[in-house]
Design a protein around this motif. Structure first.
Motif, mmCIF file in Angstrom:
data_model
loop_
_atom_site.group_PDB
_atom_site.id
_atom_site.type_symbol
_atom_site.label_atom_id
_atom_site.label_comp_id
_atom_site.label_asym_id
_atom_site.label_seq_id
_atom_site.Cartn_x
_atom_site.Cartn_y
_atom_site.Cartn_z
ATOM 1 N N LEU A 15 5.745 -34.497 72.830
ATOM 2 C CA LEU A 15 4.476 -34.515 72.105
ATOM 3 C C LEU A 15 3.801 -33.148 72.030
ATOM 4 C CD1 LEU A 15 2.992 -37.921 73.308
ATOM 5 C CD2 LEU A 15 4.015 -37.388 71.085
ATOM 6 N N LEU A 16 3.812 -32.387 73.088
ATOM 7 C CA LEU A 16 3.134 -31.091 73.046
ATOM 8 C C LEU A 16 3.819 -30.138 72.076
ATOM 9 C CD1 LEU A 16 2.146 -30.453 76.772
ATOM 10 C CD2 LEU A 16 0.956 -31.747 74.982
ATOM 11 N N ASP A 17 5.145 -30.135 72.080
ATOM 12 C CA ASP A 17 5.871 -29.295 71.124
ATOM 13 C C ASP A 17 5.628 -29.752 69.692
ATOM 14 O OD1 ASP A 17 6.904 -27.617 73.033
ATOM 15 O OD2 ASP A 17 8.823 -28.669 73.197
ATOM 16 N N VAL A 18 5.560 -31.064 69.487
ATOM 17 C CA VAL A 18 5.290 -31.596 68.149
ATOM 18 C C VAL A 18 3.925 -31.133 67.658
ATOM 19 C CG1 VAL A 18 4.698 -33.733 66.942
ATOM 20 C CG2 VAL A 18 6.843 -33.571 68.189
ATOM 21 N N ALA A 19 2.917 -31.172 68.536
ATOM 22 C CA ALA A 19 1.577 -30.738 68.139
ATOM 23 C C ALA A 19 1.580 -29.259 67.770
ATOM 24 C CB ALA A 19 0.590 -31.007 69.264
ATOM 25 N N ARG A 20 2.233 -28.444 68.572
ATOM 26 C CA ARG A 20 2.306 -27.012 68.260
ATOM 27 C C ARG A 20 2.994 -26.773 66.915
ATOM 28 N NH1 ARG A 20 4.248 -26.847 73.785
ATOM 29 N NH2 ARG A 20 2.655 -26.101 75.243
ATOM 30 N N THR A 21 4.103 -27.476 66.687
ATOM 31 C CA THR A 21 4.846 -27.302 65.440
ATOM 32 C C THR A 21 4.025 -27.769 64.244
ATOM 33 O OG1 THR A 21 6.938 -27.621 66.618
ATOM 34 C CG2 THR A 21 6.982 -27.854 64.232
ATOM 35 N N ALA A 22 3.324 -28.892 64.398
ATOM 36 C CA ALA A 22 2.498 -29.416 63.309
ATOM 37 C C ALA A 22 1.428 -28.404 62.914
ATOM 38 C CB ALA A 22 1.856 -30.735 63.726
ATOM 39 N N GLU A 23 0.797 -27.800 63.895
ATOM 40 C CA GLU A 23 -0.228 -26.810 63.590
ATOM 41 C C GLU A 23 0.380 -25.586 62.911
ATOM 42 O OE1 GLU A 23 -4.124 -26.033 65.742
ATOM 43 O OE2 GLU A 23 -2.749 -24.676 66.772
ATOM 44 N N GLU A 24 1.519 -25.143 63.410
ATOM 45 C CA GLU A 24 2.212 -23.991 62.824
ATOM 46 C C GLU A 24 2.604 -24.250 61.379
ATOM 47 O OE1 GLU A 24 6.744 -22.176 63.229
ATOM 48 O OE2 GLU A 24 5.821 -23.151 64.957
ATOM 49 N N ALA A 25 3.016 -25.483 61.074
ATOM 50 C CA ALA A 25 3.576 -25.797 59.767
ATOM 51 C C ALA A 25 2.531 -26.179 58.729
ATOM 52 C CB ALA A 25 4.599 -26.918 59.902
ATOM 53 N N GLY A 26 1.277 -26.327 59.115
ATOM 54 C CA GLY A 26 0.234 -26.599 58.143
ATOM 55 C C GLY A 26 -0.193 -28.048 58.013
ATOM 56 N N TYR A 27 0.263 -28.919 58.916
ATOM 57 C CA TYR A 27 -0.265 -30.285 58.931
ATOM 58 C C TYR A 27 -1.733 -30.238 59.337
ATOM 59 C CZ TYR A 27 4.634 -31.850 58.873
ATOM 60 O OH TYR A 27 5.951 -32.068 58.552
ATOM 61 N N SER A 28 -2.486 -31.215 58.861
ATOM 62 C CA SER A 28 -3.908 -31.256 59.178
ATOM 63 C C SER A 28 -4.180 -31.958 60.495
ATOM 64 C CB SER A 28 -4.665 -31.978 58.057
ATOM 65 O OG SER A 28 -6.020 -32.141 58.386
ATOM 66 N N SER A 29 -3.363 -32.969 60.818
ATOM 67 C CA SER A 29 -3.670 -33.772 61.992
ATOM 68 C C SER A 29 -2.413 -34.432 62.545
ATOM 69 C CB SER A 29 -4.713 -34.844 61.653
ATOM 70 O OG SER A 29 -4.203 -35.735 60.668
ATOM 71 N N VAL A 30 -2.562 -34.984 63.730
ATOM 72 C CA VAL A 30 -1.527 -35.799 64.366
ATOM 73 C C VAL A 30 -2.142 -37.154 64.678
ATOM 74 C CG1 VAL A 30 -0.156 -36.125 66.468
ATOM 75 C CG2 VAL A 30 -0.160 -33.916 65.324
ATOM 76 N N ALA A 31 -1.406 -38.214 64.370
ATOM 77 C CA ALA A 31 -1.867 -39.572 64.644
ATOM 78 C C ALA A 31 -1.087 -40.161 65.809
ATOM 79 C CB ALA A 31 -1.678 -40.453 63.405
ATOM 80 N N MET A 32 -1.805 -40.785 66.735
ATOM 81 C CA MET A 32 -1.177 -41.398 67.904
ATOM 82 C C MET A 32 -1.417 -42.900 67.904
ATOM 83 S SD MET A 32 0.534 -39.273 69.687
ATOM 84 C CE MET A 32 0.797 -40.389 71.070
ATOM 85 N N PRO A 33 -0.347 -43.678 68.167
ATOM 86 C CA PRO A 33 -0.483 -45.136 68.184
ATOM 87 C C PRO A 33 -1.008 -45.631 69.527
ATOM 88 C CG PRO A 33 1.764 -44.551 68.681
ATOM 89 C CD PRO A 33 1.032 -43.250 68.435
ATOM 90 N N ASP A 34 -1.227 -46.927 69.602
ATOM 91 C CA ASP A 34 -1.705 -47.551 70.832
ATOM 92 C C ASP A 34 -0.890 -48.806 71.102
ATOM 93 O OD1 ASP A 34 -3.359 -48.356 73.020
ATOM 94 O OD2 ASP A 34 -4.514 -49.637 71.652
ATOM 95 N N SER A 35 -0.338 -48.918 72.296
ATOM 96 C CA SER A 35 0.345 -50.140 72.725
ATOM 97 C C SER A 35 0.196 -50.242 74.233
ATOM 98 C CB SER A 35 1.829 -50.106 72.342
ATOM 99 O OG SER A 35 2.495 -51.270 72.801
ATOM 100 N N VAL A 36 -0.398 -51.321 74.695
ATOM 101 C CA VAL A 36 -0.674 -51.457 76.125
ATOM 102 C C VAL A 36 0.592 -51.817 76.889
ATOM 103 C CG1 VAL A 36 -2.120 -52.591 77.844
ATOM 104 C CG2 VAL A 36 -3.010 -52.203 75.536
ATOM 105 N N PHE A 37 1.338 -52.778 76.372
ATOM 106 C CA PHE A 37 2.581 -53.204 77.013
ATOM 107 C C PHE A 37 3.429 -53.952 75.999
ATOM 108 C CE2 PHE A 37 -0.878 -56.164 78.279
ATOM 109 C CZ PHE A 37 -0.509 -57.269 77.535
ATOM 110 N N PHE A 38 4.657 -54.263 76.387
ATOM 111 C CA PHE A 38 5.611 -54.968 75.524
ATOM 112 C C PHE A 38 5.863 -56.347 76.133
ATOM 113 C CE2 PHE A 38 9.676 -56.274 73.864
ATOM 114 C CZ PHE A 38 9.820 -55.662 72.631
ATOM 115 N N PRO A 39 5.214 -57.405 75.633
ATOM 116 C CA PRO A 39 5.486 -58.743 76.166
ATOM 117 C C PRO A 39 6.930 -59.157 75.857
ATOM 118 C CG PRO A 39 3.502 -58.705 74.802
ATOM 119 C CD PRO A 39 4.216 -57.426 74.556
ATOM 120 N N GLU A 40 7.603 -59.671 76.860
ATOM 121 C CA GLU A 40 8.987 -60.082 76.626
ATOM 122 C C GLU A 40 9.059 -61.188 75.582
ATOM 123 O OE1 GLU A 40 12.971 -61.433 79.150
ATOM 124 O OE2 GLU A 40 11.003 -61.514 80.104
#
Length: 291
Positions: A15-40
């Motif tokens: 994730l940290l490398d992705v954020a650095r690359t996104a900023e370098e490449a001209g993306y405006s933002s990074v979106a992060m999902p949310d998942s608490v757990f995976f019910p079987e």
């Protein structure tokens, strides 16, 4: 048009490398999902696949966005971040407001809060929250977030609703700019909630046609609530063989930002740091720069 890098399903150590690359490449933002757990076992079908099955494995990493986003903000200077989307009714709104306010302050106001409801009954039963009242509680939670994160710094607030009730209190630190609240979902209640109280809307990953149709409905609803002239962001997730004409059509429909996960588009192995970086840069060269 702005561009968001959608970081769903990525391993934590990328994730940290992705954020650095996104900023370098001209993306405006990074979106992060949310998942608490995976019910079987899940007693409801996933709403965004034809057969209702989940397309990710139980071991798929979902770093808490309230942990991941501050870490990525610390290694960037310009990039914006938002949740896509945070399952708000699973959490206490005051505790959530504390997190949101802190992230906004520590990131230098580079955070927007995207919220949704959750479709998994087990997430509610296992966290001892009520699925039946999730919509009404989300409405009240958004009210509370807007009070705490109004952009006036720390101030006294109180709230007296049906589901949440508290007397005067102060959360500090609090941002000196309002934190935008984005609402996700294509259902009529979700679109109405967006039009009524949202500062923006986040689509699911779907076809440009369905996104355009939802935008048209949003414009109608916002006009009916007297909000047509207020600033409003639309973050779209077009999938399929999306052409330059499709992006133009989305922009004409009111889309302000498009999400992309280039490693899926180019068939790159996102577990390989070099492949992940190459795909991110390739999309920037082939789509963002050309557009």
């Amino acid at each position: 048009m702005k561009w968001t890098l959608a970081a769903a399903l990525l391993p934590a150590d990328r994730l940290l490398d992705v954020a650095r690359t996104a900023e370098e490449a001209g993306y405006s933002s990074v979106a992060m999902p949310d998942s608490v757990f995976f019910p079987e076992k899940v007693s409801a079908k996933y709403p965004y696949t034809k057969d209702g099955s989940r397309f990710w494995s139980p071991e798929t990493e979902f770093i808490d966005p309230f942990v991941a986003i501050p870490a990525m903000a610390a290694v960037t200077t310009r990039l914006m971040f938002h949740t896509n989307v945070y399952k708000l009714p699973l959490r206490d709104p005051l505790l959530t407001a504390k997190h949101v306010a802190s992230i906004a302050v520590m990131s230098g106001n580079r955070f927007a809060f995207g919220v949704g409801l959750s479709w998994i009954p087990e997430e509610f039963s296992f966290t001892r929250t009520d699925m039946r009242t999730r919509g009404a509680r989300t409405d009240e939670a958004i009210d509370i977030l807007k009070l705490v994160c109004a952009g006036n710094g720390p101030e006294w607030v109180e709230y007296h609703g049906t589901h949440y009730d508290f007397d005067r209190l102060m959360i500090s630190p609090a941002p000196d700019r309002p934190v935008p609240i984005y609402v996700g979902g294509h259902s009529e209640p979700a679109l109405r909630r967006t039009a009524r109280v949202g500062d923006g809307w986040i689509s699911v990953n779907t076809t440009p046609d369905k996104i355009v149709a939802a935008c048209e409905r949003l414009h109608e609803l916002r006009a009916s609530y007297g909000r047509a002239d207020e600033p409003f962001d639309i973050i779209a997730g077009p999938v399929g063989n999306v052409s330059r004409d499709d992006y133009r059509r989305l922009e004409e429909a009111g889309v302000t930002e498009c999400q992309a996960a280039p490693w899926w588009q180019y068939g790159a192995d996102f577990r390989d740091p070099a492949a992940l970086r190459d795909a991110t840069l390739r999309f920037a060269d082939e789509v963002i720069a050309q557009y």
